[in-house]
Design an enzyme around this catalytic site. Structure first.
Site, short mmCIF file in Angstrom:
data_model
loop_
_atom_site.label_atom_id
_atom_site.label_comp_id
_atom_site.label_asym_id
_atom_site.label_seq_id
_atom_site.Cartn_x
_atom_site.Cartn_y
_atom_site.Cartn_z
N LYS A 22 -21.27 -2.06 1.24
CA LYS A 22 -21.05 -0.83 0.65
C LYS A 22 -19.48 -0.50 0.73
CE LYS A 22 -21.32 2.20 4.14
NZ LYS A 22 -20.10 3.33 4.30
N ASN A 23 -18.92 -0.72 1.90
CA ASN A 23 -17.36 -0.35 1.96
C ASN A 23 -16.64 -0.88 1.02
OD1 ASN A 23 -18.48 1.65 4.01
ND2 ASN A 23 -17.71 0.12 5.58
N ARG A 95 -17.14 11.06 2.61
CA ARG A 95 -15.74 11.16 2.98
C ARG A 95 -14.98 10.11 2.23
NH1 ARG A 95 -13.90 12.63 7.31
NH2 ARG A 95 -11.93 11.39 7.13
N CYS A 119 -16.70 14.34 10.92
CA CYS A 119 -18.00 13.89 10.66
C CYS A 119 -18.35 13.65 12.02
CB CYS A 119 -18.00 12.60 9.89
SG CYS A 119 -17.66 11.24 10.42
N ARG A 124 -11.59 12.40 12.23
CA ARG A 124 -11.08 11.63 11.04
C ARG A 124 -10.21 12.32 10.16
NH1 ARG A 124 -16.36 8.72 9.07
NH2 ARG A 124 -14.64 6.97 8.35
N PRO A 125 -8.86 12.47 10.63
CA PRO A 125 -8.00 13.20 9.55
C PRO A 125 -7.66 12.27 8.50
CG PRO A 125 -6.92 12.47 11.85
CD PRO A 125 -8.44 11.86 11.80
N ASP A 127 -4.25 12.14 7.36
CA ASP A 127 -2.87 12.30 7.57
C ASP A 127 -2.03 11.14 7.15
OD1 ASP A 127 -1.76 11.19 10.84
OD2 ASP A 127 -3.85 11.40 10.18
N GLN A 128 -2.61 9.93 7.34
CA GLN A 128 -1.90 8.82 7.04
C GLN A 128 -2.04 8.33 5.46
OE1 GLN A 128 -0.27 6.72 9.28
NE2 GLN A 128 -0.58 8.68 10.27
N ASP A 307 -18.37 -0.72 13.37
CA ASP A 307 -19.54 -0.43 12.66
C ASP A 307 -20.65 -1.51 13.26
OD1 ASP A 307 -17.95 0.22 9.32
OD2 ASP A 307 -17.94 1.39 11.25
N ARG A 399 -27.81 5.71 3.53
CA ARG A 399 -26.56 5.87 3.05
C ARG A 399 -25.96 4.34 3.02
NH1 ARG A 399 -22.64 9.16 5.93
NH2 ARG A 399 -21.38 8.02 4.61
C1 EPZ Z 1 -13.35 2.78 7.37
O1 EPZ Z 1 -13.48 4.18 7.52
C2 EPZ Z 1 -15.06 2.49 6.84
N1 EPZ Z 1 -15.50 3.20 5.94
C3 EPZ Z 1 -15.74 3.00 8.19
O2 EPZ Z 1 -17.08 2.62 8.14
C4 EPZ Z 1 -15.16 2.34 9.32
O3 EPZ Z 1 -16.08 2.60 10.62
C5 EPZ Z 1 -13.80 2.41 9.41
O4 EPZ Z 1 -12.97 2.11 8.15
C6 EPZ Z 1 -13.33 1.42 10.54
O5 EPZ Z 1 -13.38 0.15 10.35
C7 EPZ Z 1 -15.35 2.79 4.55
O6 EPZ Z 1 -14.68 2.08 4.35
C8 EPZ Z 1 -15.91 3.75 3.65
P1 EPZ Z 1 -10.37 4.41 9.34
P2 EPZ Z 1 -11.83 5.09 7.40
O7 EPZ Z 1 -9.13 5.35 8.68
O8 EPZ Z 1 -11.04 4.12 6.63
C9 EPZ Z 1 -7.60 7.53 12.50
C10 EPZ Z 1 -19.51 2.97 8.05
O9 EPZ Z 1 -20.37 3.09 8.97
N2 EPZ Z 1 -7.07 8.01 11.19
O10 EPZ Z 1 -9.83 2.98 9.56
O11 EPZ Z 1 -12.15 6.40 7.15
C11 EPZ Z 1 -9.17 7.79 12.47
O12 EPZ Z 1 -9.78 9.10 12.77
C12 EPZ Z 1 -18.14 3.53 8.08
O13 EPZ Z 1 -19.69 2.35 7.04
C13 EPZ Z 1 -6.23 8.95 11.44
O14 EPZ Z 1 -5.85 9.25 12.47
O15 EPZ Z 1 -11.65 4.66 8.90
C14 EPZ Z 1 -10.06 6.53 13.53
O16 EPZ Z 1 -9.82 6.99 14.58
C15 EPZ Z 1 -18.24 4.48 9.02
N3 EPZ Z 1 -5.34 9.40 10.44
C16 EPZ Z 1 -8.83 5.64 12.95
O17 EPZ Z 1 -7.82 5.99 12.54
C17 EPZ Z 1 -5.78 8.80 9.07
O18 EPZ Z 1 -5.17 9.33 8.11
C18 EPZ Z 1 -9.76 4.36 12.09
O19 EPZ Z 1 -10.18 4.87 11.14
C19 EPZ Z 1 -6.93 7.91 8.93
C20 EPZ Z 1 -7.51 7.51 10.22
#
Ligand code: EPZ
Length: 419
Positions: A22-23, A95, A119, A124-125, A127-128, A307, A399
């Site tokens: 999926k991802n 998202r 969510c 989940r900002p 900002d990065q 996950d 989903r």
């Molecule tokens: C991806 O989400 C996956 N989703 C998520 O899977 C997975 O849990 C996550 O990576 C971590 O492995 C998809 O690929 C579609 P992150 P992503 O940005 O990219 C913080 C599932 O169940 N952060 O790596 O959105 C954030 O809040 C889903 O299939 C910032 O602070 O996750 C978190 O604490 C759920 N600022 C951490 O980083 C930002 O701009 C990691 O989130 C971005 C993220």
């Protein structure tokens, strides 16, 4: 409202095929917007999130659809993209659709995408992501819940992510492919989904190096071309199916998955006492002597995947001895704990850790799914519970898991969908 009813008890055994990731699929679909032509992906899972991404791609003007007669193939033609705007009603559903921002901004010089918001599992900002676009020269402004980004043409730059972010790395990596000059991403995410995206971008004619490590270099090119690609198997679905087998004392082999991309999960299963056998694209797990308690801490790849946190917690609820499961990636990913406690699990929460005392059996109960992976964890627990469990709000499961009850039934589980 659909629900899944599980009669716990049977030992699961046999072979089951993993669906496509999926991802990976979601990021690859966004990448097709970089191309002035047609891209085809095979082994795409039939999931609600994939349908949501198809809707988003059509909303910005791409021609995106499932291919008739090929149930797991999508075709995306980005040659007529005309309106680089992703509306709130579609983005709030999923998202990951925020990943259309990088491709739209770099190809059209403008993108307007609804801010995805938080969510169930965390704030989940993004900002990065925005920090990355700004580093490449994008002008960013927030406008009534939308992120508006413009540029006369992105310029390569060096940036370091403050936190390791998967979709952030993917979004900025895509934006850098058509930028002028070289971009270096430091503290980049190393997930297999980042590596697969980089491989596909390079098949399209991009110049991405270092994916899989924490420094990725992208040299901008003029344009990208359409390709055909078969999506890799889903490492999280595969892990879920293995824990479904182990929690029942069963013996399950998952095919269609590269074991190398799920090593940290397999390592923890071995640590808990499972015998794990690897093949070229298959994994088998069983625990004839039962499971024992362990410590699990989630972390970005190659650490233990967040996950798979709920699924291993559910499995450790019936292991011998105590376990500690610590969630370090998301700040609110223990929504399944009160539901597991309703099933008789002995769990105490303190800060970002859950302390478990393993028990012989759980009790079936009506439970509520709150997010995708929490619901997978409840399904795993239900398979080992005495009596019947009803998992409500299974739209969360749809989903991310294709025909999960059929796959579990194929392994001998007593599972049915109602509603
Ligand atoms: C991806 O989400 C996956 N989703 C998520 O899977 C997975 O849990 C996550 O990576 C971590 O492995 C998809 O690929 C579609 P992150 P992503 O940005 O990219 C913080 C599932 O169940 N952060 O790596 O959105 C954030 O809040 C889903 O299939 C910032 O602070 O996750 C978190 O604490 C759920 N600022 C951490 O980083 C930002 O701009 C990691 O989130 C971005 C993220």
């Amino acid at each position: 409202m659909d629900r899944i009813v599980v009669e716990g008890g049977p030992r699961l055994s046999g072979e089951v095929h993993a669906s496509g990731s999926k991802n990976s699929t979601l990021a690859l679909m966004a990448a097709a917007l970089l191309v002035d032509g047609e891209t085809r992906y095979r082994n795409v899972p039939r999931l609600r999130d994939v349908d949501a991404m198809l809707e988003i791609l059509c909303a910005v003007g791409a021609d995106a659809e499932w291919v008739e007669g090929e149930p797991h193939t999508v075709r995306i033609d980005g040659s007529r993209v005309s309106n680089p705007e992703a509306p709130y009603d579609l983005v709030r559903k999923m998202r990951a659709s925020f990943m259309v921002m990088g491709p739209l901004l770099t190809r059209f010089g403008r993108a307007r995408v609804s801010e995805p918001g938080g969510c169930a599992i965390g704030v989940r900002p993004v900002d990065q992501h925005l920090k990355g676009f700004e580093a490449l020269g994008g002008k960013i402004r927030l406008d009534h819940g939308y992120v508006e980004a413009t540029t006369p043409g992105l310029e390569g730059a060096r940036l370091a992510f403050d936190v390791t972010t998967v979709n952030g790395t993917q979004n900025v990596m895509m934006a850098a492919t058509l930028a002028n000059g070289e971009t270096v991403l430091e503290n980049a995410a190393r997930e297999p989904e980042v590596v697969e995206l980089a491989q596909v971008l390079n098949m399209m004619g991009a110049d991405v190096r270092g994916a899989g490590g924490d420094r990725i270099t992208v040299r901008g090119v003029e344009r990208l071309r359409g390709i055909q690609h078969t999506v890799a198997g889903d490492r999280i679905e595969a892990g879920t199916l293995l824990t479904a087998g182990l929690v029942t004392g069963g013996d399950v082999k998952v095919t269609g998955i590269d074991p190398a991309i799920m090593e940290s999960t397999l390592e923890k299963l071995r640590e808990a006492g499972a015998e794990v056998e690897l093949g070229r694209d298959e994994v088998r797990a069983r625990a004839p002597d039962g499971l024992r308690g362990i410590q699990v801490v989630t972390a970005p790849f190659p650490g233990y995947p967040t996950d798979m946190q709920a699924q291993i917690m559910a499995t450790l609820c019936v292991a011998n001895g105590s376990s500690v499961v610590t969630e370090r990636v998301f700040e609110n990913r223990f929504m399944h704990v009160p539901e597991l406690q309703r099933m008789g699990a002995d769990i105490t929460l303190s800060g970002r850790s859950a302390h478990l005392r393993g028990r012989n059996r759980l009790m079936g109960a009506p439970v509520m799914a709150t997010d995708l992976r929490a619901s997978a964890g409840l399904l795993v627990a239900a398979l080992a519970a005495e009596g019947e469990t009803t998992v409500n709000r299974v739209y969360h499961i749809d989903r991310g898991y294709e025909r999960i009850e059929e796959k579990l039934r194929g392994l001998g589980a007593l599972v049915r969908r109602e509603g």
